[in-house]
Design an enzyme around this catalytic site. Sequence first.
Site, short mmCIF file in Angstrom:
data_model
loop_
_atom_site.label_atom_id
_atom_site.label_comp_id
_atom_site.label_asym_id
_atom_site.label_seq_id
_atom_site.Cartn_x
_atom_site.Cartn_y
_atom_site.Cartn_z
CG HIS A 194 -2.02 0.94 1.18
ND1 HIS A 194 -2.66 1.36 2.31
CD2 HIS A 194 -2.63 1.58 0.14
CE1 HIS A 194 -3.62 2.22 1.98
NE2 HIS A 194 -3.61 2.37 0.66
CG ASP A 213 8.66 10.21 -22.17
OD1 ASP A 213 9.86 10.09 -21.82
OD2 ASP A 213 8.00 11.23 -21.95
CG HIS A 260 8.89 16.84 -16.45
ND1 HIS A 260 8.33 15.59 -16.61
CD2 HIS A 260 10.09 16.79 -17.08
CE1 HIS A 260 9.15 14.81 -17.29
NE2 HIS A 260 10.23 15.52 -17.59
CE1 TYR A 306 7.29 17.98 -19.34
CE2 TYR A 306 6.30 18.70 -21.42
CZ TYR A 306 7.23 18.87 -20.41
OH TYR A 306 8.10 19.93 -20.44
CB ALA A 307 3.90 10.00 -22.54
CG ASN A 308 7.24 10.53 -18.30
OD1 ASN A 308 7.85 9.54 -18.67
ND2 ASN A 308 7.45 11.73 -18.83
#
EC number: 5.4.99.62
Length: 131
Positions: free
Chosen positions: A20, A28, A98, A120-122
Site C-alpha cells: 500500500h 516515455d 515535471h 510528458y507521457a509519464n
Amino acid sequence: MKKTKVINSDISRVIAQMGHFDKLSIGDAGMPVPRTTEKIDLAVTNGVPSFMEVLNNVLEELAVQRIYLAEEIKTENPDMLAAIETRLPETPISFIPHTEMKQELNNCHAFIRTGEMTPYANILLESNVVF
C-alpha cells in the site's frame, strides 16, 4: 507459463512486491531514470510499445489509488491526458511539476520505459490494497 495479462517477469515481480502506497512509474523513452531505481526497458522502437499499451497491461494487475502526472501534460500533451483520464476515470490525479516527477523516481519500486515518443507521457502509480 503464467496465464494472467502481465507476462513480463520483471513487471510481474515488481507488482507482486508492492504494498500500500508504494509507487511504480511508466514513462516515455526519454525520461531520465536515477541509477538507484530499477529500469525495466521495454522500448523497441519509436512508439513500440506505446505508453497506453503498457499502462493498460499494468492496470490489469495493479490496484491503484492515486496517480501523479506532470503539470505540463495539460498543455503539452492533452491527448495523452485525455486517454489517461478515460482509462482511470475514478482515480484521483495529482499534478506536479515535471522536475518533481523526475525526483519522485527515486521513490519508485521501478520505472517501466516504453517506446512512447510524446512529451510528458509519464505517470506515477500509487498502489492501493485489494481488500
